[in-house]
Write a protein that holds these residues in place. Sequence first.
Motif, PDB file in Angstrom:
ATOM      1  N   MET A 117      38.700  47.614  45.981  1.00 15.95           N
ATOM      2  CA  MET A 117      38.215  48.482  47.048  1.00 15.95           C
ATOM      3  C   MET A 117      36.807  48.125  47.525  1.00 15.95           C
ATOM      4  SD  MET A 117      39.643  52.246  45.943  1.00 15.95           S
ATOM      5  CE  MET A 117      41.413  52.550  45.807  1.00 15.95           C
ATOM      6  N   PHE A 118      36.005  47.514  46.646  1.00 14.66           N
ATOM      7  CA  PHE A 118      34.627  47.220  47.027  1.00 14.66           C
ATOM      8  C   PHE A 118      34.237  45.760  46.817  1.00 14.66           C
ATOM      9  CE2 PHE A 118      34.755  51.765  46.214  1.00 14.66           C
ATOM     10  CZ  PHE A 118      34.143  52.262  47.354  1.00 14.66           C
ATOM     11  N   ALA A 119      35.217  44.902  46.543  1.00 13.71           N
ATOM     12  CA  ALA A 119      35.028  43.453  46.466  1.00 13.71           C
ATOM     13  C   ALA A 119      33.935  43.028  45.489  1.00 13.71           C
ATOM     14  CB  ALA A 119      34.724  42.891  47.857  1.00 13.71           C
ATOM     15  N   VAL A 120      33.758  43.796  44.413  1.00 11.43           N
ATOM     16  CA  VAL A 120      32.800  43.396  43.376  1.00 11.43           C
ATOM     17  C   VAL A 120      33.455  42.307  42.526  1.00 11.43           C
ATOM     18  CG1 VAL A 120      31.475  44.155  41.359  1.00 11.43           C
ATOM     19  CG2 VAL A 120      31.737  45.675  43.337  1.00 11.43           C
ATOM     20  N   PRO A 121      32.803  41.162  42.318  1.00 12.27           N
ATOM     21  CA  PRO A 121      33.421  40.077  41.550  1.00 12.27           C
ATOM     22  C   PRO A 121      33.599  40.450  40.089  1.00 12.27           C
ATOM     23  CG  PRO A 121      31.132  39.560  42.043  1.00 12.27           C
ATOM     24  CD  PRO A 121      31.459  40.800  42.817  1.00 12.27           C
ATOM     25  N   PHE A 122      34.595  39.837  39.451  1.00  9.84           N
ATOM     26  CA  PHE A 122      34.882  40.143  38.046  1.00  9.84           C
ATOM     27  C   PHE A 122      33.730  39.740  37.131  1.00  9.84           C
ATOM     28  CE2 PHE A 122      39.331  39.940  39.644  1.00  9.84           C
ATOM     29  CZ  PHE A 122      39.683  41.235  39.309  1.00  9.84           C
ATOM     30  N   GLU A 123      32.919  38.772  37.551  1.00 11.04           N
ATOM     31  CA  GLU A 123      31.764  38.388  36.754  1.00 11.04           C
ATOM     32  C   GLU A 123      30.781  39.543  36.595  1.00 11.04           C
ATOM     33  OE1 GLU A 123      33.734  34.798  38.181  1.00 11.04           O
ATOM     34  OE2 GLU A 123      33.090  36.652  39.158  1.00 11.04           O
ATOM     35  N   GLU A 124      30.742  40.449  37.586  1.00 16.67           N
ATOM     36  CA  GLU A 124      29.867  41.613  37.509  1.00 16.67           C
ATOM     37  C   GLU A 124      30.568  42.805  36.858  1.00 16.67           C
ATOM     38  OE1 GLU A 124      28.132  42.510  41.310  1.00 16.67           O
ATOM     39  OE2 GLU A 124      27.677  40.404  41.733  1.00 16.67           O
TER      40      GLU A 124
END
Length: 289
Positions: A131-138
């Motif tokens: 929903m908010f395109a936060v990368p999995f690394e974060e």
Amino acid sequence: MTQKISEENFLARQFEADRDHLRAVAYRMLGSRAEVDDAVQEAWLRVSRYDVSDVANLRGWLTTVVARICLDMLRARKSRREDPMGPHVPEPVDETRQHEAEMADSVGAALLVVLETLQPAERLAFVLHDMFAVPFEEIAPIVGRSVDASRQLASRARRRVQGAPVPEANLSHQRGIVDAFLKASREGDFEGLLAVLDPDVVFRADQAAVRLGTLAEIRGADAVAQLYKGRAQAARTALVDGAMGVAVVLGGQLRIVLRVTFSGDRIAAIEAMADADEIAAMEVEVVEP
């Protein structure tokens, strides 16, 4: 002392500028207006004590702070919930309040009920990434898992959510946005692209897409519009796991899938995926013109 006051004022202004975004994140995580307000207030109490001079992406940092707080609240809610009381039912949004209506956009009560069935870490990974395109690394350090494990959390959640009905009005509205985006792209209409891209739009690509020649991440409407200007000749509007997105078909085969995240009338994030295994696990249906 003057410098410290100035930094505090800057942080306060930035927090207020991002408040609606943070409330939207919290609402999708919690589904409760009262808890949303508590989460955002707690976030301010925490960040106001930090030196943020070295924070490169303040909005992203604030998002992760709110996400951590919501995760703690979800875990606490789960630990104290008793079966006889029944499942937590998300509160409806008061449509008469503008910022509440914005939170409700593209996330109806049916979807929130499905989200309530997820484990807290699954819900956080899905909400932040899809929903908010936060990368999995974060996302990984927030949930205390590896990047691959965080990706699996979101994947499991996505499979559960796929069955949730999406309001037809939302899909129709979002289809119009994607159609306009692809039309402007094909015609090389730079201004037309800017009209449908959020100023802070983020483009991200998986490693397979990067190997095809794109950058892993591009930020800002100008840069993303430049990327897509004159392209998308083989791209088609499509339903991707029940949500509006884009399918790139070459030689009769599905080669690239774009997951699209919307913010009101604009595109807030684009995730390009070319990994064959990832695409094979998706349900992609091209929408006929």
